[in-house]
Write an enzyme that holds these catalytic residues in place. Structure first.
Site, PDB file in Angstrom:
ATOM      1  N   GLU A  51       9.203 117.965  91.396  1.00 24.54           N
ATOM      2  CA  GLU A  51      10.531 118.436  91.827  1.00 24.54           C
ATOM      3  C   GLU A  51      10.569 119.969  91.854  1.00 24.54           C
ATOM      4  O   GLU A  51      10.073 120.623  90.934  1.00 24.54           O
ATOM      5  CB  GLU A  51      11.568 117.902  90.821  1.00 24.54           C
ATOM      6  N   LYS A 124      18.701 114.101  96.587  1.00 25.10           N
ATOM      7  CA  LYS A 124      18.913 113.527  95.257  1.00 25.10           C
ATOM      8  C   LYS A 124      20.335 112.989  95.105  1.00 25.10           C
ATOM      9  O   LYS A 124      21.317 113.716  95.289  1.00 25.10           O
ATOM     10  CB  LYS A 124      18.641 114.616  94.225  1.00 25.10           C
ATOM     11  N   CYS A 161      13.860 112.724  89.934  1.00 22.09           N
ATOM     12  CA  CYS A 161      14.201 113.023  88.545  1.00 22.09           C
ATOM     13  C   CYS A 161      15.358 112.178  87.976  1.00 22.09           C
ATOM     14  O   CYS A 161      15.142 111.018  87.672  1.00 22.09           O
ATOM     15  CB  CYS A 161      14.477 114.503  88.389  1.00 22.09           C
TER      16      CYS A 161
END
Lengths: 300, 300
Positions: A51, A124, A161
């Site tokens: 990331e 995300k 994540c």
């Protein structure tokens, strides 16, 4: 056979570039691309970078100046990654800080194919926020849904994540036919609590993702950064431990807490094999899942 | 404070009765009730018995005669458990083979309160079926949704065995305010594959449930049977390993592969503590979960 059900046969080698990030974008890019090159030389066909790999983890503090680090898609990073992907003939899962418009930024990734083309774009969905991970200041929650992209090597899902703690995201990727599920990540310990909380935090992180692999019958590939980064009053020791597990949660490879390039072979037929023995998709009660889209279900 | 959010303070001792089952119903009931008595003498306030604890695991074969073993709710088993619960002043999670009507049977449980009253009724939602676990022959899929019941000791969710592989069920229990999530179970190894597959099967079973604890911030309590049972051509070695883990997936206690009564203290404040640090409920993307009620999402 190359459909939503996955190609299902043969094997694919995945490459994980676990790296530390310095203060210079160009150096981080060099480290990442040379890691990708190393993975490809080991036979990797799908390579995943961590990331926000072009920079330090700036979300330790809130500073509008860091929006300067965002870039469009396509943009400088995708340009360089595309060139390498084409040269090596590999797919590269490429996270980046996306500038979509003035004042509108995302924590994103693109899947760059072996022809250099952008074959998938993800923003995300789940955005964390705590004193050391102030992501809600920077990143608008994603609006592209869960990414599942067909590549020459396999059908892959990619999340980022904090998404890795959400069973819903992994399930949606599986329902869209993912064989491999990638989680580029930036997670670490706070030095002051590492001794007391560190082992259980790392274990929970690994366990919840292995749980997604098991519940969904997919390979999970988590790619984290390493190293200590300080910013303002905050310091994080990114814990590494990038790993690959199979569709029954069996860990095939795991890195330590230093930089590492892993190349791991995933037998795609293992998905079919595991799901035949453990046919969770068969028995889902899709008629009984009302409420999953509620924030909370107050008691009767 | 005693609402959907859970009572949230103090502690509750849970009791797990891990037992082997013989051929006589009355003996199985005696073993279970004496296990409950032992747990209560150790301070247990909520006690959980294994799935279908009054009998051998008859689903190894398909035989309509076994429907004779089913009973109504309330019925003989709930009557006996109620008496004991009232005597001991404890809550007992009581699985049983439910006869609802002629030709309509469920794999069920009831929550029997310390006043002896039936405080909750659940019918297993997810029904497995394989050559050694032919449950679809016997059990109609449940139609009562996920059970979450307020008891004097805590707000508890209860699911059954195969449900434990489904993140959706655990999530719905959490959204309804469960603090403790019970999984009475009957799972084991096939002797012919124990050596090659046994460790990964046990590990996957433990991992996916610990994953539910982590993703949802709830205590998970799994209660399995032990012993070898043969029926027709099938033999299963039920693997025990009943366990309790906290809302971050930390295993607080785990049994072996023999009969055991565990009493484990759960600090209810741990739920609030874990969820404040890992606020997954805060960041769920309830606007992006469309498709979770689909069987599969064919590719674009």
């Amino acid at each position: 056979m190359d459909s939503a059900s996955g190609s299902g046969t043969g094997s694919v080698k995945v490459g994980l570039v676990q790296m530390s990030m310095g203060t210079e974008r160009s150096e981080n890019l060099d480290v990442a691309l040379s890691g990708a090159r190393e993975a490809a030389s080991g036979g990797a066909e799908v390579i995943c970078l961590p990331e926000l790999f072009t920079s330090r983890y700036f979300c330790q503090v809130q500073d509008p100046a860091f929006f300067d680090w965002a870039e469009p898609i396509p943009g400088p990073t995708t340009h360089e990654v595309s060139q390498l992907a084409r040269e090596l003939g590999v797919t590269i899962v490429t996270p980046l800080f996306e500038r979509r418009a003035a004042g509108l930024y995302h924590n994103s990734l693109v899947v760059v194919g072996p022809d250099g083309a952008l074959g998938g774009h993800y923003r995300k969905l789940h955005i964390p926020d705590d004193p050391h991970f102030q992501e809600k200041f920077y990143f608008t929650p994603g609006d592209l849904g869960v990414l599942v992209a067909q590549t020459p090597a396999a059908r892959l899902g990619a999340l980022i994540c904090w998404d890795q703690w959400y069973p819903e995201a992994a399930r949606l990727a599986a329902l869209r036919g993912a064989e491999l599920l990638f989680y580029p990540t930036a997670i670490g310990w706070l030095p002051e609590e590492k001794q007391s909380e560190g082992p259980s935090q790392l274990d929970a992180w690994r366990t919840v993702q292995r749980g997604h692999a098991i519940a969904n019958g997919v390979f999970v590939i988590a790619v984290n950064r390493v190293g200590r980064e300080s910013m303002g009053p905050s310091e994080i020791q990114f814990w590494g431990h990038s790993f690959v597990c199979d569709p029954f949660g069996v860990v095939l490879a795991e890195a330590g807490e230093e930089e590492a390039v892993l190349v791991v072979e995933c037998q795609l037929g293992r998905q079919e094999e595991v799901r035949r023995t453990w046919p969770f998709l068969r028995d889902r009660r899709v008629d009984a899942y009302g409420g999953l889209d509620a924030r909370f279900l107050e008691s009767d």
